[in-house]
Scaffold this motif. Structure first.
Motif, short mmCIF file in Angstrom:
data_model
loop_
_atom_site.label_atom_id
_atom_site.label_comp_id
_atom_site.label_asym_id
_atom_site.label_seq_id
_atom_site.Cartn_x
_atom_site.Cartn_y
_atom_site.Cartn_z
N PRO A 15 0.94 -1.32 -0.19
CA PRO A 15 -0.08 -0.01 0.09
C PRO A 15 0.88 1.27 -0.13
O PRO A 15 0.49 2.26 -0.63
CB PRO A 15 -0.82 -0.16 1.18
CG PRO A 15 -0.27 -1.07 2.10
CD PRO A 15 0.43 -2.27 1.16
N GLU A 16 1.99 1.26 0.73
CA GLU A 16 2.74 2.48 0.63
C GLU A 16 3.15 2.99 -0.79
O GLU A 16 3.22 4.16 -1.04
CB GLU A 16 4.11 2.36 1.60
CG GLU A 16 3.70 1.94 2.94
CD GLU A 16 3.93 0.35 3.34
OE1 GLU A 16 3.08 -0.38 2.38
OE2 GLU A 16 4.11 -0.10 4.38
N LEU A 17 3.70 1.95 -1.48
CA LEU A 17 4.02 2.21 -2.99
C LEU A 17 2.84 2.57 -3.74
O LEU A 17 3.07 3.60 -4.66
CB LEU A 17 4.72 0.90 -3.49
CG LEU A 17 5.51 0.97 -4.71
CD1 LEU A 17 6.79 1.89 -4.21
CD2 LEU A 17 6.15 -0.51 -5.15
N ALA B 258 -10.77 -5.88 -2.11
CA ALA B 258 -9.54 -5.38 -1.19
C ALA B 258 -8.69 -4.43 -2.09
O ALA B 258 -8.35 -3.58 -1.72
CB ALA B 258 -9.12 -6.56 -0.68
N ASP C 210 -10.24 -1.18 -2.54
CA ASP C 210 -10.21 -0.56 -1.15
C ASP C 210 -8.71 0.15 -1.17
O ASP C 210 -8.96 1.25 -0.71
CB ASP C 210 -10.28 -1.42 0.21
CG ASP C 210 -11.78 -1.81 0.38
OD1 ASP C 210 -12.55 -1.13 0.17
OD2 ASP C 210 -11.67 -2.75 1.16
N MET C 211 -7.86 -0.45 -1.58
CA MET C 211 -6.40 0.16 -1.69
C MET C 211 -6.48 1.38 -2.45
O MET C 211 -5.78 2.33 -2.14
CB MET C 211 -5.55 -0.98 -2.19
CG MET C 211 -5.19 -2.05 -1.29
SD MET C 211 -4.12 -3.15 -1.80
CE MET C 211 -2.47 -2.46 -1.35
N ASP D 112 -8.26 4.25 -0.50
CA ASP D 112 -7.26 4.77 0.24
C ASP D 112 -6.27 5.48 -0.33
O ASP D 112 -5.82 6.81 0.09
CB ASP D 112 -6.64 3.63 1.08
CG ASP D 112 -7.36 2.94 1.98
OD1 ASP D 112 -8.68 3.19 2.02
OD2 ASP D 112 -7.06 1.79 2.87
#
Lengths: 508, 324
Positions: free
Chosen positions: A293-295, A318, A321-322, A325
């Motif tokens: 997720p950070e990337l 999912a 969702d990412m 976010d």
């Protein structure tokens, strides 16, 4: 252009909302051994017929490869895999490779085995399969997974000239079914170079919207901005000027992110586990994302801040969702009108539709999945989740712009099947995969025309027949709006026009 | 030729220290010619003085090592190495932060390469938070279960009590998998990649006893290692070897050497072990060389398993060198 269409029903031509144009030059050189409706193969004898016709059509010289796609035992009335011994007597002079419908394996004939160096002494690599003949070590024909992938990776590649020469046939895959704007939906650096060359040399007569794969961005920045000194995933401020305008029928539309894999391959990323085991036999499998997720957050923010439109591949909820976010973290609002396109959006949850509204996301659905894999999805995820795949009716109710695509060449370029599947959501077994998500024909047509144009910011000149718009038109031999639903699949294209010029005309 | 090139997969979540570990290997290769497949060599901070040439997606280093970017796909990178397989002793594949290293290992094995082992690096400070992340927590946990060795990095950033509880926690996720504490991924190359033939010969010619040290300035947080060289002149049965590997325990990280096998006495066998993964492969005939089993074992200092070695050697102790 005001044109009489006495011989049929005229409407705006179709826009490919998501697919992979660069698969087309390859597909036209391959034989189609798929079963109906993609191809005509229902037995091993049919395979032989198709392959012999292919040799004839392309005038293949002895020793030249015959490559075929769509091989699948479930289509064969013989009830067994096709063997080298079935192929050898009919194709003694050519190595042949019949690629499995999953793209994870192939059947080879004896010349093919000799060419790739597989014989009785070849060990089966871990994670692979080499089918052997009863009572011996002799490979029978089918090889899968790790036994196949390195072989496929080392197959001879067509030269640039050969590829340029297939571009007419490649564009005819689209023009012959009434599509005049194609998408290259995960463009690699070498493909972009090739397409630019093809455009400059006048090979293109249909529009191609190229969407570079995000993993290729560093290589493209290096290629086209050699003096740029930013970090690996940074983008020059002026990069956005390269997007949005056609030159010789080629434009860059945005950048393609991808968060997960495919639901039928069980590599999509869901919040809840599947009811069946994972691709490697895993229990409680819900897939996994392709990037941390950070990337994803960092990359999306960079693209957003540099003014580049994002097309993001998300199949599971999912993965969606990412992306939600990432957009929230970047501060995206619907009123920014950034038109972030969520490609596939298949296993979307109902609550995520409101997030799409808030963030200005626009789904590009894949309703043909209800036909091709609907039964499999019910088995893997249960009815509740499977019935909500590509929820076009719910999305329209929320006021979302949504297009529909076929992910060519994952499924064939066939707008009529896209229309039919959006309207009926009928599976191969005849089950209606989510009756509540069916839409009317009008909506299904919009998803292939004006809505698809909106997603690539071309709604002012494509997708409707109005003064001032391009004469990108198709003439059909039946009217999808009035014809019996099941006859939609039989509608044929009579003529296709790109900017007023005929690019396809059905033989009389 | 490429069949002889063993490979190691390095996995672990974003920020765990995989890149630092790769840099550490490159700067401490000391004659071992490494071919390293990295996700993006923009992120590997290679000393400019070390770079000899840069061609497309490969970087050639002055010490004989090579970095190849995976940006054009695994098949392409493997092809680059296949063309020059005689130039390398060992291949290392960096797995992306969210991939399953076992799947990456399978990709290597499909080119018929021998898997040396899977290393998974963890960030001692962040790993528990990462394991709870709703998107990647299950992936992080799955990675540990696939590891042969776990490098618990950034050990200096947590208290000794936390380190102990981390080890207990890791033991539940990956039972019997050795966990090596480290700071800035400083773990001896012999532990990470095993002792290679060229180097084990050197070992014999000089001192057999060595003491490796994870990090010279930080005794408190990093491990000390120890090697034993074992030799036996009588042949060994396969049954004894079957019992040997599991009896070494999780404080022994590696073992490698030649075996003099009872049921095939004319042929030399190569024994390799990374934690609980071990293999015995036939090599060339002994020829004029003295027929004897000779193994180098590396583990945590003080972890000598005399009973395991006894079981292997019986009463035919030719020599055992310990390093302390």
């Amino acid at each position: 252009v005001d044109r009489e269409a006495n011989d049929g029903y005229q409407q705006p031509s179709f826009i490919d909302a998501h697919g992979h144009f660069m698969n087309a030059p390859q597909v036209v050189k391959w034989a189609n051994v798929s079963g109906p409706p993609v191809g005509s193969v229902q037995s091993i004898a049919d395979i032989i017929t198709v392959l012999k016709a292919h040799v004839e059509k392309f005038k293949l010289k002895p020793g030249e490869w015959i490559i075929a796609y769509g091989y699948d035992i479930t289509n064969l009335s013989d009830g067994r895999e096709c063997s080298r011994d079935d192929l050898d007597p009919h194709l003694p002079d050519h190595p042949a490779m019949l690629i499995h419908v999953s793209n994870h394996g192939a059947v080879l004939n004896s010349k093919g085995f000799a060419e790739v160096g597989i014989n009785d002494n070849t060990e089966t690599p871990p994670g692979g399969m080499i089918m052997r003949q009863a009572g011996s070590n002799r490979p029978d024909g089918l090889i899968m997974e790790t036994a196949f992938l390195p072989i496929f990776g080392n197959m001879p590649q067509p030269s640039e000239e050969e590829l340029l020469n297939t571009l007419d046939a490649a564009q005819q895959i689209y023009a012959s079914v009434g599509v005049t704007t194609c998408q290259e939906g995960a463009t690699h650096t070498k493909d972009l170079k090739f397409l630019r060359k093809a455009a400059e040399q006048g090979y293109l007569y249909l529009d191609i919207a190229a969407i570079p794969a995000v993993t290729e961005v560093p290589a493209m920045v290096k290629e086209y901005f050699p003096t740029f000194t930013g970090e690996s995933m940074e983008i020059p401020d002026t990069a956005k000027e390269s997007f949005g305008t056609y030159k010789d029928h080629l434009k860059l539309a945005g950048v393609k992110m991808f968060i997960d894999g495919s639901p039928q391959g069980k590599t999509a990323f869901w919040t809840q586990p599947l009811l069946t085991s994972g691709p490697g036999g895993e229990e409680n499998w819900r897939g996994q994302p392709l990037f941390p997720p950070e990337l994803i957050n960092k990359t999306f923010k960079e693209l957003y801040e540099k003014g580049i439109q994002v097309f993001s591949h998300c199949n599971g909820d999912a993965a969606i969702d990412m992306m939600i976010d990432a957009a929230r973290a970047a501060g995206v609002k619907a009123e920014d009108n950034r038109r972030t396109v969520i490609i596939h959006s298949q296993f979307q949850r109902p609550d995520q539709l409101d997030d799409y509204v808030e963030l200005g996301f626009s789904p590009s659905y894949f309703t043909a999945h209800t036909f091709f894999w609907g039964d499999v999805h019910v088995e893997n995820t249960g009815k509740e989740r499977a019935y909500f795949i590509s929820p076009m009716a719910s999305a329209v109710k929320k006021g979302l712009h949504c297009s529909n695509h076929c992910d060519f060449s994952v499924t064939p370029m066939n707008p009529m099947r896209m229309i039919w599947s959006a309207v009926t959501r009928q599976s191969r077994r005849g089950e209606i995969i989510g009756p509540d998500e069916r839409v009317d024909v009008w909506q299904s047509l919009k998803a292939l025309t004006i809505e698809a144009a909106w997603q690539i910011r071309e709604e002012d000149h494509k997708g409707m027949i109005l003064p001032g718009k391009l004469a990108d038109l198709v003439i059909l031999d039946g009217n999808p709006l009035t014809i019996e639903t099941d006859k939609i699949l039989d509608i044929k294209v009579v003529e296709t026009l790109k900017e007023g010029n005929t690019v396809y005309k059905k033989a009389a | 030729m490429i069949n002889k090139l063993p490979f190691t997969v390095i996995g672990g979540y974003l920020g765990a220290g995989k890149t630092t570990l790769l840099n550490h290997l490159l700067t401490h290769a000391e004659g071992l010619r490494l071919a390293i497949l990295v996700n993006d060599f923009g992120s590997v901070n290679i000393d400019v003085d070390l770079i000899r040439s840069h061609e497309g997606d490969t970087l050639n280093l002055a010490n004989g090592c090579m970095c190849c970017s995976l940006v054009n796909g695994f098949a392409n990178a493997i092809e680059q190495i296949r063309r020059r397989s005689n130039d390398f002793d060992h291949m290392i594949i960096e797995a992306s932060g969210v991939s399953d290293p076992r799947k990456i290992a399978q990709y290597g094995q499909m080119y018929q390469l021998p898997l040396d082992g899977i290393l998974v690096v963890a960030d001692a400070e962040q790993v528990k938070t990462q394991a709870q992340n709703k998107y990647v927590g299950d992936t992080v946990i799955r990675q540990f279960a696939q590891a042969d060795l776990i490098v618990l990095n950034k050990a200096d950033l947590v208290s000794p009590a936390d380190l102990t509880s981390l080890r207990t926690w890791l033991a539940t996720l990956a039972p019997r998998t050795p966990v090596i504490d480290s700071v800035r991924s400083q773990v001896p190359i012999e532990v990470l990649l095993g002792v290679h033939e060229s180097r084990s010969h050197d070992d014999h010619s000089s001192e057999s006893c060595q003491e490796f040290h994870g990090h010279p300035h930080d005794d408190h947080h990093t491990e000390k290692f120890e090697t034993w060289t074992i030799a036996r002149s009588l042949p060994i049965t396969r049954n004894v070897l079957d019992r040997f590997a599991p009896s070494l325990g999780e404080d022994i990280y590696r073992a490698k050497g030649f075996v003099f096998l009872q049921d095939d006495p004319n042929r030399r066998y190569i024994y390799q072990q990374v934690a609980s993964r071990w293999s015995l492969e036939p090599d060339s005939a002994w020829g004029n060389e003295p027929r004897q089993t000779q193994l180098v074992v590396i583990g945590r200092k003080g972890a000598t398993r005399i009973e395991a070695i006894d079981a292997l050697l019986g009463n035919d102790v030719l020599s055992v060198y310990s390093s302390i």
